[in-house]
Write an enzyme that holds these catalytic residues in place. Structure first.
Site, short mmCIF file in Angstrom:
data_model
loop_
_atom_site.label_atom_id
_atom_site.label_comp_id
_atom_site.label_asym_id
_atom_site.label_seq_id
_atom_site.Cartn_x
_atom_site.Cartn_y
_atom_site.Cartn_z
N CYS A 152 -46.92 -30.34 -74.94
CA CYS A 152 -47.60 -31.60 -75.20
C CYS A 152 -48.98 -31.33 -75.75
CB CYS A 152 -47.76 -32.40 -73.91
SG CYS A 152 -46.26 -32.64 -73.02
N ALA A 168 -46.65 -13.69 -62.40
CA ALA A 168 -46.66 -13.90 -60.95
C ALA A 168 -46.63 -15.38 -60.56
CB ALA A 168 -47.90 -13.24 -60.33
N ALA A 174 -47.28 -13.34 -68.54
CA ALA A 174 -46.10 -13.11 -69.38
C ALA A 174 -46.43 -13.29 -70.87
CB ALA A 174 -44.96 -14.03 -68.97
N ASN A 205 -37.06 -21.70 -70.03
CA ASN A 205 -38.01 -22.42 -69.19
C ASN A 205 -37.81 -23.94 -69.20
OD1 ASN A 205 -39.10 -21.39 -71.84
ND2 ASN A 205 -40.48 -23.11 -71.51
#
Ligand SMILES: *Cc1c(COP(=O)(O)O)cnc(C)c1O
Length: 386
Positions: free
Chosen positions: A337, A210, A81, A161
């Protein structure tokens, strides 16, 4: 895919499915022959080896298209992506220069979009970052008002997300179509979890990955609309002219087969599985709430992914909780992070909350392996620590 393995007593309960998911055994089984006996290059049209590879790739395009309502020849395979987002934004900017270089996106987007926008700003483009309210939602009137004569693209993610919040794609697509502007959506978190239809939603470009939906890592795709309108996309990787000239490079046939299989499984099981996940997510929330009365949900209560729960635990540093939980439950803050320090989540800050809330929030991402028993065990461990 059990949590328990033979040589250890037990591994932590995995509740970080927004970061990645395990490959489904059915997906792996579909992939395996394409590493060995069916190893052909999908571009080698002169023999059966190549033909086998090529057929497998075309099947995967169909499997993916069935899930999003596109045509198979509108699917361009990428490495994931991140690359699909880069290709969408950079490719559109390069192709539509004559109209201008103003893009509209949102403060809570994934870094793959935000960092690409940063780069484009340095190249002279102008970017409007739509703000979000304290539930993570954009204002559609504000979207309309920010459209200009030189606006070429609106890029708004399907599902966030970190907090799982869903943007109203149908309404956004209506607006972009009305104004004749291209609409890109990063659907990496949403594909296979909620219904998406590029026709009904007037989506022109859609990024997928995926590995967020039980397929392999390192493979993804960009849907690129071919009719009404036909999207022009300048290639960003040159050489060989694969994928209709938009993305060169020998196709990763096993991974593509895996992605196709993963999305077909998701299409067949989505309805039932989403309901199950929603039930488990609510069970987790209710369980935690009984012990920690002050906890608050980050993001909209209902317009969110079925498997996402992001909670603010007032007074409890998430870093502390994650360290304590390490051997029992694998969760994350959802924020980027670095090795040295935890950066507070840009998403929670964008919702108007102080750094403190960003540092005291954790994200749970449930998945295909999560059971009701896992939820009870995880809840007990967390309440015990706190
Ligand atoms: C995971 C993710 C990406 C990156 O996908 P990769 O395939 O790992 O490059 C991009 N956008 C969102 C919303 C994601 O969740």
């Amino acid at each position: 895919m059990p949590h328990k393995t033979e040589n250890t007593i037990s591994t932590p309960i995995y509740m970080d499915h927004h970061a990645t998911t395990p490959v489904d055994p059915r997906v792996l089984a579909a992939m395996l022959p394409y590493f060995t006996e069916k190893f052909g290059n999908a571009s080698s049209v002169d023999h059966i080896y190549g033909a086998d590879g090529s057929q497998a790739v075309e099947k995967a395009r169909q499997q993916i298209s069935s899930l999003i309502g596109s045509r198979p020849d509108e699917i361009i395979f990428t490495s994931g992506a991140t690359e699909a987002d880069n290709l969408a934004l950079l490719g559109v900017v390069e192709s539509y220069q004559s109209k201008g270089c103003h893009l509209i996106t949102c403060t809570t987007e994934h870094k793959a979009v935000l960092d690409t926008c940063d780069y484009l700003e340095k190249q002279g483009c102008e970017i409007t970052y739509l703000p979000v309210d304290n539930l993570g939602m954009i204002d559609l009137d504000e979207l309309k008002q920010s459209i200009r004569s030189d606006t070429i693209l609106v890029s708004l993610m399907t599902a966030n997300n970190e907090i799982g919040v869903l943007h109203p794609l149908q309404e956004i697509g209506k607006i972009t179509r009305e104004y004749g502007i291209l609409f890109h959506t990063d659907a990496a978190q949403a594909i296979g979890y909620i219904p998406i239809n590029v026709q009904e939603m007037n989506i022109d470009l859609l990024s997928m990955s995926a590995h967020k939906i039980y397929g392999p890592k390192g493979i993804g795709a960009l849907y690129v609309r071919r009719i009404s309108p036909r999207v022009k996309l300048a290639e960003q990787i040159h050489g060989g002219g694969h994928e209709r000239g938009m993305r060169s490079g020998t196709l990763n046939v096993p991974a593509i087969v895996g992605m196709g299989e993963a999305l077909e499984i998701a299409r067949k099981e989505m309805k039932k599985e989403s309901k199950r996940l929603r039930g488990l997510r609510d069970q987790l929330y209710e369980g935690l709430k009984t012990g920690i009365e002050s906890l608050e949900i980050n993001g909209h209560l209902t317009l969110r992914l079925p498997h996402n729960l992001n909670i603010y635990l007032p007074g409890i540093e998430s870093r502390y909780l994650l360290v304590k939980l390490k051997h029992d439950v694998a969760i994350s803050t959802g924020a980027a992070c670095t090795t040295a320090q935890v950066e507070p989540s840009h998403v929670i800050k964008a919702m108007g909350f102080p750094d403190e809330r960003a540092h005291q929030s954790v994200r749970f991402g449930l998945g295909r392996n999560s059971s009701s028993d896992d939820i009870d065990r995880a809840t007990a461990v967390i309440l015990d620590i706190l």
